[in-house]
Design an enzyme around this catalytic site. Sequence first.
Site, PDB file in Angstrom:
ATOM      1  CE  LYS A 142     -44.009  55.265 -51.171  1.00  0.00           C
ATOM      2  NZ  LYS A 142     -44.408  56.648 -52.212  1.00  0.00           N
TER       3      LYS A 142
ATOM      4  CD  GLN B 163     -43.957  56.799 -55.989  1.00  0.00           C
ATOM      5  OE1 GLN B 163     -44.541  55.685 -55.065  1.00  0.00           O
ATOM      6  NE2 GLN B 163     -43.415  57.702 -55.556  1.00  0.00           N
TER       7      GLN B 163
ATOM      8  CG  ASP C 208     -50.015  59.956 -51.064  1.00  0.00           C
ATOM      9  OD1 ASP C 208     -48.941  59.536 -50.188  1.00  0.00           O
ATOM     10  OD2 ASP C 208     -49.297  59.509 -52.002  1.00  0.00           O
TER      11      ASP C 208
END
Length: 288
Positions: A54, A98, A121
Amino acid sequence: MTALRIDGKAFAEQVRQEVAEGVSALKASHGVTPGLAVVLVGEDPASQVYVRNKVKQTEACGMRSFHHVLDVDTSRESLMSLIQSLNADPAVHGILVQLPLPAHLDSKDVIEAIDPAKDVDGFHTSNVGQLWTGGNPFVPCTPLGCMKLLKSIEPNIAGKNAVVIGRSNIVGRPMAALLLNESATVTIAHSKTHNLPAVCREADILVAAVGRPQMVKADWIKPGAIVLDVGINRIETEDGKGRLVGDVDFDDVSTVARAITPVPGGPGPMTIACLLANTLEAAKRSVS
Ligand code: NDP
């Protein structure tokens, strides 16, 4: 019939290029560089690989990357305090924590602390609610990537029968919402579904997000269906190296389906590309 192989890797490259162009345009028009903060708690090896990818891809398309690695025994207070400071930081447009988090931290609690305007997200209940009720939410990246792949070969989804196997908050449910929002007739299947093969045989569009290697076979597939395989499973091989496979038996299903995504190289690469697209979108919204 040999199914068309939907190339998620090539499509993801195209999305990244579009994002890079959007980043340059935003810098030129508003002097704003989109910034993505990634928070990793602990040392889970798979999470470390995801986070490295990422960070690399964020920087490659011209965005700023803020990378925070916290000890595995970080307290809730410390993590919340970091999230509050990222919420308040104007250089940060997207925040990603995460998952999974260590057991002593409640991921729902942590996600709800993220400013929904920076929740790239798409997991905050504000964004989830908007996805189901209308609005302009950030959409979770894996289903968003699947929709882009699907629409690249079938722009006309309205009225199609879609079956999503899996009802997780990360993939199955948002995928179903996206298909419903495109006026597909949607069935969500899960571990308690009776006669899953028969349910799947009704699908013009089948999405498998289960985590069971090569579970979906050719005789589950309506001839001419489009099959999106989200599953990522490592299976053992004779040489001991192992190999990644999806939830769909690719070779078998390819004989019946019209189009199918491979694993690897299907929805997987699209996930990070869509994260970058969401971050650019968050930066654009911050100046509009
Ligand atoms: P979860 O484990 O959260 O959900 C799995 C779902 O599959 C559940 O809803 C479960 O049903 C259902 N299920 C399990 N067994 C069966 C069965 N035998 N028949 C029917 N349904 C079943 O997984 P995720 O949604 O997080 O991930 C699914 C897969 O996608 C995994 O392989 C994961 O690695 C992959 N993945 C890939 C991503 C990417 O490409 N970037 C991103 C995220 C995930 P129930 O709810 O009843 O338990």
